[in-house]
Design an enzyme around this catalytic site. Structure first.
Site, PDB file in Angstrom:
ATOM      1  CG  ASP A 268      -2.178   0.824   1.091  1.00 10.57           C
ATOM      2  OD1 ASP A 268      -3.271   0.229   1.073  1.00 10.57           O
ATOM      3  OD2 ASP A 268      -2.059   2.067   0.978  1.00 10.57           O
TER       4      ASP A 268
ATOM      5  CB  VAL B 103      -0.382  -0.111  -7.874  1.00 11.52           C
ATOM      6  CG1 VAL B 103      -0.408  -1.067  -6.705  1.00 11.52           C
ATOM      7  CG2 VAL B 103      -1.575   0.846  -7.849  1.00 11.52           C
TER       8      VAL B 103
ATOM      9  CE1 TYR C 297     -14.193   2.666  -7.844  1.00 10.45           C
ATOM     10  CE2 TYR C 297     -16.469   2.133  -8.383  1.00 10.45           C
ATOM     11  CZ  TYR C 297     -15.297   1.848  -7.702  1.00 10.45           C
ATOM     12  OH  TYR C 297     -15.238   0.739  -6.889  1.00 10.45           O
TER      13      TYR C 297
HETATM   14  N1  LIG Z   1     -15.629  -0.855  -0.438  1.00 16.62           N
HETATM   15  C1  LIG Z   1     -16.566  -1.169  -1.315  1.00 16.62           C
HETATM   16  O1  LIG Z   1     -17.755  -1.121  -1.033  1.00 16.62           O
HETATM   17  C2  LIG Z   1     -16.175  -1.625  -2.685  1.00 16.62           C
HETATM   18  C3  LIG Z   1     -17.168  -2.102  -3.542  1.00 16.62           C
HETATM   19  C4  LIG Z   1     -16.805  -2.521  -4.816  1.00 16.62           C
HETATM   20  C5  LIG Z   1     -15.488  -2.466  -5.208  1.00 16.62           C
HETATM   21  N2  LIG Z   1     -14.551  -1.988  -4.350  1.00 16.62           N
HETATM   22  C6  LIG Z   1     -13.175  -1.943  -4.821  1.00 16.62           C
HETATM   23  O2  LIG Z   1     -12.368  -2.612  -3.886  1.00 16.62           O
HETATM   24  C7  LIG Z   1     -11.075  -2.010  -3.882  1.00 16.62           C
HETATM   25  C8  LIG Z   1     -10.691  -1.636  -2.457  1.00 16.62           C
HETATM   26  O3  LIG Z   1     -11.685  -0.825  -1.905  1.00 16.62           O
HETATM   27  P1  LIG Z   1     -11.575  -0.310  -0.409  1.00 16.62           P
HETATM   28  O4  LIG Z   1     -12.938  -0.251   0.146  1.00 16.62           O
HETATM   29  O5  LIG Z   1     -10.533  -1.083   0.313  1.00 16.62           O
HETATM   30  O6  LIG Z   1     -11.073   1.174  -0.662  1.00 16.62           O
HETATM   31  P2  LIG Z   1     -10.316   2.154   0.354  1.00 16.62           P
HETATM   32  O7  LIG Z   1     -10.443   3.514  -0.206  1.00 16.62           O
HETATM   33  O8  LIG Z   1     -10.770   1.914   1.745  1.00 16.62           O
HETATM   34  O9  LIG Z   1      -8.815   1.660   0.265  1.00 16.62           O
HETATM   35  C9  LIG Z   1      -8.045   1.765  -0.888  1.00 16.62           C
HETATM   36  C10 LIG Z   1      -6.615   1.470  -0.503  1.00 16.62           C
HETATM   37  O10 LIG Z   1      -5.814   1.595  -1.687  1.00 16.62           O
HETATM   38  C11 LIG Z   1      -4.648   2.325  -1.336  1.00 16.62           C
HETATM   39  N3  LIG Z   1      -4.140   3.018  -2.525  1.00 16.62           N
HETATM   40  C12 LIG Z   1      -4.661   4.094  -3.148  1.00 16.62           C
HETATM   41  N4  LIG Z   1      -3.876   4.451  -4.172  1.00 16.62           N
HETATM   42  C13 LIG Z   1      -2.855   3.571  -4.203  1.00 16.62           C
HETATM   43  C14 LIG Z   1      -1.716   3.418  -5.033  1.00 16.62           C
HETATM   44  N5  LIG Z   1      -1.455   4.264  -6.040  1.00 16.62           N
HETATM   45  N6  LIG Z   1      -0.873   2.386  -4.786  1.00 16.62           N
HETATM   46  C15 LIG Z   1      -1.111   1.534  -3.761  1.00 16.62           C
HETATM   47  N7  LIG Z   1      -2.148   1.650  -2.926  1.00 16.62           N
HETATM   48  C16 LIG Z   1      -3.014   2.660  -3.151  1.00 16.62           C
HETATM   49  C17 LIG Z   1      -5.078   3.305  -0.256  1.00 16.62           C
HETATM   50  O11 LIG Z   1      -3.971   3.749   0.524  1.00 16.62           O
HETATM   51  C18 LIG Z   1      -6.050   2.446   0.542  1.00 16.62           C
HETATM   52  O12 LIG Z   1      -5.400   1.738   1.575  1.00 16.62           O
HETATM   53  C19 LIG Z   1     -11.149  -0.816  -4.817  1.00 16.62           C
HETATM   54  O13 LIG Z   1     -10.636  -1.196  -6.069  1.00 16.62           O
HETATM   55  C20 LIG Z   1     -12.619  -0.548  -4.912  1.00 16.62           C
HETATM   56  O14 LIG Z   1     -12.931   0.063  -6.127  1.00 16.62           O
HETATM   57  C21 LIG Z   1     -14.862  -1.567  -3.099  1.00 16.62           C
END
Ligand SMILES: NC(=O)c1ccc[n+]([C@@H]2O[C@H](COP(=O)([O-])OP(=O)(O)OC[C@H]3O[C@@H](n4cnc5c(N)ncnc54)[C@H](O)[C@@H]3O)[C@@H](O)[C@H]2O)c1
Length: 265
Positions: free
Chosen positions: A42, A69, A162
């Protein structure tokens, strides 16, 4: 035949990006419980260290690595760390992602669009490319899991960037699957819907939360633990004949018509 054993990740190594996000943390716990050794990546190194100490107090099965990433050098360092310590990578979960602002089409900025695509799409591609190359060189039957969303299939107001990025992640999955099949590397995609995580809790608990929940055929958001079965399936040998698939775990949300709250217009 002990079919349950096929779901075990014992002695396997999984790399997960976005590992300290709301959903990322839950996926980490699931992979840990399934027996995998883990490399957590992360951008937020302080949170990574705290989280790793919590889930693996003896520090034997979990490593952390700061990694953006979108940065190729960071990804190469991540692979180096996994190789130095565990000598292999069996599973990659591309969970780093950004939602971006609630913005109707005319309000979305170029900067927002670029950031969303850089993390969600380019990041998944770049990490997958390098890690699959490593897996292929080591003759590992690897598994890559991309994380999409219901919005990878359906449109939703204020989510043009998105949703488009997640649709692209789903097609990236199919193309990677096609190219990597010759190396015995399988690539699939998990597409969650509304999850009880910080990313969407504000919306679900806000004034329109009831209406949003009503638009989900199952009438509720999921607990992140409800991704355990689908995640372990895709990460393990139990899915040995699956590649290029998008597995939707969303209470039917992607396929149903949505009743939009008036306030979003
Ligand atoms: N939470 C939901 O309800 C949900 C639903 C559908 C899909 N998703 C997908 O699941 C994935 C994770 O969601 P989440 O709820 O954990 O989101 P979140 O925002 O809580 O966490 C995202 C994480 O990614 C990290 N991050 C951001 N940019 C980065 C980079 N350039 N390199 C490395 N790390 C980076 C952030 O530091 C954070 O820890 C995402 O792709 C999101 O689109 C989430």
């Amino acid at each position: 035949m002990n079919w349950i054993k096929q779901f075990s990740l014992q002695n396997e190594v999984a790399v997960i990006t976005g590992a300290v996000g709301g959903l990322g943390r839950e996926l980490v716990k699931i992979l840990y419980d399934a027996g995998a050794n883990l490399v957590l990546a992360d951008t937020d190194i302080a949170s990574l260290q705290l989280f790793a100490e919590k889930i693996d107090p003896l520090g034997q099965r979990v490593l952390v690595q700061q990694c953006d990433v979108t940065n190729e050098q960071d990804i190469l360092c991540l692979i180096q760390k996994a190789n130095d310590h565990f000598k292999r990578i069996d599973v990659l979960v591309n969970c780093a992602g950004v939602l971006g602002p609630d913005a109707l089409l005319f309000d979305l900025t170029v900067e927002d669009w670029d950031r969303i695509f850089a993390v969600n799409l380019k990041g998944s591609w770049l990490t997958s490319t390098h890690i699959s190359q490593y897996m292929a060189a080591q003759h590992i039957d690897g598994r890559i899991i991309n994380i999409s969303s219901s919005l990878g299939l359906r449109a939703q107001l204020k989510r043009v960037a998105y949703a488009s990025s997640k649709a692209a992640v789903e097609h990236l999955t199919r193309n990677l699957a096609m190219e990597l099949v010759q190396y015995q590397i399988r690539v699939n995609c998990l597409a969650p819907g509304w999850m009880n995580t910080p990313m969407v809790e504000g919306i679900l608990n806000g004034p329109d939360g009831k209406k949003w929940r009503a638009a989900i055929p199952m009438g509720r958001a999921a607990e992140p633990s409800e991704l355990a079965g689908p995640l372990i399936l895709l990460a393990s040998k139990a899915s040995s004949y699956m590649t290029g698939t998008v597995l939707r775990v969303d209470g039917g949300y992607a396929y149903c018509g949505i009743e939009l709250p008036e306030s979003v217009f």
